[in-house]
Design an enzyme around this catalytic site. Structure first.
Site, PDB file in Angstrom:
ATOM      1  N   ASP A  15       0.820  -1.226   0.000  1.00 21.60           N
ATOM      2  CA  ASP A  15       0.000   0.000   0.000  1.00 21.60           C
ATOM      3  C   ASP A  15       0.850   1.271   0.000  1.00 21.60           C
ATOM      4  O   ASP A  15       0.438   2.306   0.513  1.00 21.60           O
ATOM      5  CB  ASP A  15      -0.953   0.031   1.210  1.00 21.60           C
ATOM      6  CG  ASP A  15      -1.751  -1.250   1.351  1.00 21.60           C
ATOM      7  OD1 ASP A  15      -2.397  -1.637   0.364  1.00 21.60           O
ATOM      8  OD2 ASP A  15      -1.722  -1.862   2.429  1.00 21.60           O
ATOM      9  N   LYS A  18       2.424   2.424  -5.177  1.00 22.80           N
ATOM     10  CA  LYS A  18       3.186   2.005  -6.364  1.00 22.80           C
ATOM     11  C   LYS A  18       2.464   2.332  -7.666  1.00 22.80           C
ATOM     12  O   LYS A  18       3.095   2.685  -8.661  1.00 22.80           O
ATOM     13  CB  LYS A  18       3.460   0.497  -6.289  1.00 22.80           C
ATOM     14  CG  LYS A  18       4.305   0.065  -5.112  1.00 22.80           C
ATOM     15  CD  LYS A  18       4.492  -1.436  -5.063  1.00 22.80           C
ATOM     16  CE  LYS A  18       3.244  -2.195  -4.681  1.00 22.80           C
ATOM     17  NZ  LYS A  18       2.799  -1.980  -3.290  1.00 22.80           N
ATOM     18  N   GLY A  42      -4.431  -4.159  -4.933  1.00 16.63           N
ATOM     19  CA  GLY A  42      -4.931  -3.172  -5.876  1.00 16.63           C
ATOM     20  C   GLY A  42      -3.960  -2.025  -6.065  1.00 16.63           C
ATOM     21  O   GLY A  42      -3.371  -1.544  -5.105  1.00 16.63           O
ATOM     22  N   HIS A  43      -3.770  -1.609  -7.307  1.00 17.29           N
ATOM     23  CA  HIS A  43      -2.977  -0.424  -7.610  1.00 17.29           C
ATOM     24  C   HIS A  43      -3.930   0.680  -8.054  1.00 17.29           C
ATOM     25  O   HIS A  43      -4.636   0.529  -9.043  1.00 17.29           O
ATOM     26  CB  HIS A  43      -1.953  -0.729  -8.708  1.00 17.29           C
ATOM     27  CG  HIS A  43      -0.808  -1.557  -8.227  1.00 17.29           C
ATOM     28  ND1 HIS A  43       0.251  -1.926  -9.017  1.00 17.29           N
ATOM     29  CD2 HIS A  43      -0.547  -2.088  -7.011  1.00 17.29           C
ATOM     30  CE1 HIS A  43       1.107  -2.645  -8.322  1.00 17.29           C
ATOM     31  NE2 HIS A  43       0.636  -2.761  -7.100  1.00 17.29           N
ATOM     32  N   GLN A 226       2.068  -6.012  -3.523  1.00 16.50           N
ATOM     33  CA  GLN A 226       2.296  -6.090  -2.077  1.00 16.50           C
ATOM     34  C   GLN A 226       3.559  -5.287  -1.696  1.00 16.50           C
ATOM     35  O   GLN A 226       3.844  -4.267  -2.292  1.00 16.50           O
ATOM     36  CB  GLN A 226       2.374  -7.541  -1.588  1.00 16.50           C
ATOM     37  CG  GLN A 226       1.059  -8.279  -1.642  1.00 16.50           C
ATOM     38  CD  GLN A 226       0.838  -9.048  -2.924  1.00 16.50           C
ATOM     39  OE1 GLN A 226       1.755  -9.535  -3.555  1.00 16.50           O
ATOM     40  NE2 GLN A 226      -0.403  -9.149  -3.328  1.00 16.50           N
TER      41      GLN A 226
END
Length: 444
Positions: A15, A18, A42-43, A226
C-alpha cells in the site's frame, strides 16, 4: 542501443502508492510486466481526477504505447481477469490488444477461494488476514506440482483430466476436514470452457517476448505487488503473502535474466502502514495514528479494510534495502504529515534490553521490539501538489534529507498527492542524471 529495465517495488508492508509511480514512469517504458501475486493487491491510479483500480493487469494498460505482460510468477483468476478486462473495455481501453499472459501462470479456481476462506474462518482470532481470494492455496498447488496453468485451458482433454484429479483432492479436504460444500466438477469445467475463446488471443511465451524486446532496445518496467516485508521468505512469517515480493522475483516470475535489470526503485511511504495481523513496532494507537489514517485515507483499495498506521520505521526499511539493493527511493504521501507539530522516525529497536540493528527473523521476537525514535520538527505549510524540492517547507526538506541520510540510498522521487502530476522528480529511473540541481547540491 539497449533499453533500460526498471523494477518498482514496495519497501514496506504494501500500500505504498506504487500504482501512481508506475503509471507516471510508464511514459518512458514500452513494456509493463507483472511478475508475482494475484488479484489480492490493488494499484490505484488517479489521472486528471479519474480513479482507476487495477488488480491483475499491469498499470501500463492505460497507455496506448505500452505492451502489458503477466509473467509466470503470477497466480491468475480467470474470472477476476475477465471482470477487470470488461471494466476497462467499458471505458474504451482495448485490453485484449495490449495484454499478453504467460502460459505458465498458475490458475486460481473456485476451490482455492473456498479453501482460503474456510482456513481463515477456522483460525478465528489467529487468522493470518488473507484477502480470501485463493492466492495461498493456488501457490500451494504450484509448489505441490498439481496446479492447472493458463496453457492448460486451451487443451480440453488435458484440462478435463487435470481438473478432475485435483478437484477430487481438494473436495475431500473441503468436505471432510472443513465441513464445507464441495465444488461440482462438470459445472466448473463447463464454465472454464466457456471463457476459453475470450482468453486464447492473450496466451504467449513471456520470457521469449522479453528477450526480443530487450534486444530491440525497449525500456521495460517490472511492477511488483504487495511489499517487501510481506515476502514469503523474508517477511514477517506467517503474516505474509504467498509469493516472493523482493527484486529477485522480477527475474524468476518473468523469465528475464537478473543481470539485465538496471535499476530498482523502492516505494516508501513517509510513514508506515500495515493491513491485517502481524508485528508492527511503530504502530500508533493514539490521535496521531487516527490523524494519519484519516489524512491518508488508509483503507485497502481492493478489500476496503482499514490500515494500521505508524511512524516511519527505518529498521524495517534497512531490511528492505538489504534485500532489494535499491538504486533509489520514492517517498509517497508526504502531504499526509502536513500539520503535525512533531514527526518521528524509528531509528532502532530495543529487544530485551539490547539494541537491534535489523528486525528479528522470528516473528514472535519482532512483535516484542520497542521502537527507538528521533523527533524532528513538523511543518504547518501544505506540501500538497508541490513539484519542486526547494518549494517544500524547510522542515519537510530536512525530514526528507535525514531519511535519505539514514537510508544510505538517494531519494529520487517524492509524491505530494494522488495525481501523477503531483510529483517531485529528482532523478528519473530511466535516466542517469540528477534532474533537480538544488537537491544534488544538498546531497553533496
Amino acid at each position: 542501443m539497449m533499453g533500460k529495465s526498471v523494477v518498482i517495488l514496495g519497501s514496506q508492508w504494501g500500500d505504498e502508492g506504487k500504482g501512481k509511480i508506475v503509471d507516471m514512469l510508464m511514459e518512458q517504458a514500452s513494456i509493463a510486466v507483472r511478475f508475482q501475486g494475484g488479484h489480492n493487491a490493488g494499484h490505484t491510479l488517479v489521472i486528471d481526477g479519474q480513479k482507476t483500480i487495477l488488480r491483475l493487469i499491469p498499470s501500463g494498460i492505460l497507455h496506448s504505447h505500452v505492451q502489458c505482460l503477466i509473467g509466470n510468477g503470477v497466480v491468475l483468476s480467470p474470472t477476476a481477469l475477465l471482470e477487470e478486462i470488461e471494466e476497462l473495455e467499458r471505458r474504451g481501453v482495448p485490453v485484449t490488444e495490449r495484454l499478453r499472459i504467460s502460459e505458465a501462470c498458475v490458475l486460481i479456481l473456485p476451490y482455492h477461494v473456498a479453501l482460503d476462506r474456510a482456513r481463515e474462518q477456522a483460525k478465528g482470532k489467529s487468522a493470518i488476514g488473507t484477502t480470501g481470494r485463493g492466492i495461498g492455496p493456488a501457490y500451494e498447488d504450484k509448489v505441490a506440482r498439481r496446479a492447472l496453468r493458463f496453457g492448460d485451458l486451451f487443451n480440453e482433454k488435458r484440462l478435463s483430466e487435470k481438473l478432475e484429479e485435483v478437484l477430487s483432492y481438494h473436495n475431500f479436504v473441503l468436505q471432510h476436514y472443513h465441513g464445507h460444500e464441495t465444488i461440482e466438477f462438470r459445472q466448473l469445467l463447463d464454465n472454464l470452457l466457456l471463457i476459453v475463446p475470450k482468453l486464447e488471443s492473450m496466451r504467449t511465451d513471456v520470457a521469449a517476448m522479453l528477450t526480443q524486446y530487450r534486444e530491440e532496445g525497449k525500456n521495460i518496467m517490472f511492477e511488483g505487488a504487495q511489499g517487501t516485508l510481506l515476502d514469503i521468505d523474508h517477511g514477517t512469517y506467517p503474516y505474509v503473502t504467498s509469493s516472493n515480493t523482493v527484486a529477485g522475483a522480477a527475474s524468476v516470475g518473468s523469465g528475464f535474466g537478473p543481470r539485465h535489470l538496471n535499476y530498482v526503485l523502492g516505494i516508501t511511504k513517509a510513514y508506515t502502514t500495515r493491513v491485517g495481523a502481524g508485528p508492527f513496532p511503530t504502530e500508533l494507537h493514539d490521535e496521531v495514528g487516527k490523524y494519519l489514517s484519516v489524512q491518508g485515507n488508509e483503507f485497502g483499495s481492493v478489500t476496503g479494510r482499514p490500515r494500521r498506521c505508524g511512524w516511519l520505521d527505518m529498521v524495517a526499511l534497512h531490511r528492505s534495502i538489504q534485500l532489494n539493493s535499491f538504486s533509489g527511493l520514492c517517498i509517497t504521501k508526504l502531504d499526509v504529515l502536513d500539520g503535525l507539530p512533531t514527526v518521528k522516525i524509528c531509528t532502532g529497536y530495543q529487544l530485551h534490553g539490547k539494541q537491534c540493528q535489523y528486525p528479528p527473523i522470528e516473528t514472535e521476537l519482532f512483535a516484542e521490539c520497542e521502537p527507538v525514535y528521533e523527533e524532528l520538527p513538523g511543518w504547518n505549510e501544505s506540501t500538497a501538489c508541490i513539484k519542486r524540492f526547494n518549494d517544500l517547507p524547510a522542515n519537510a526538506q530536512k525530514y526528507l534529507l535525514y531519511v535519505e541520510e539514514l537510508a544510505g540510498v538517494p531519494i529520487d522521487i517524492i509524491s505530494t498527492g494522488p495525481d501523477r502530476k503531483d510529483t517531485i522528480m529528482l532523478r528519473n529511473p530511466f535516466e542517469t542524471v540528477e534532474i533537480d540541481p538544488f537537491i544534488a547540491e544538498e546531497r553533496t
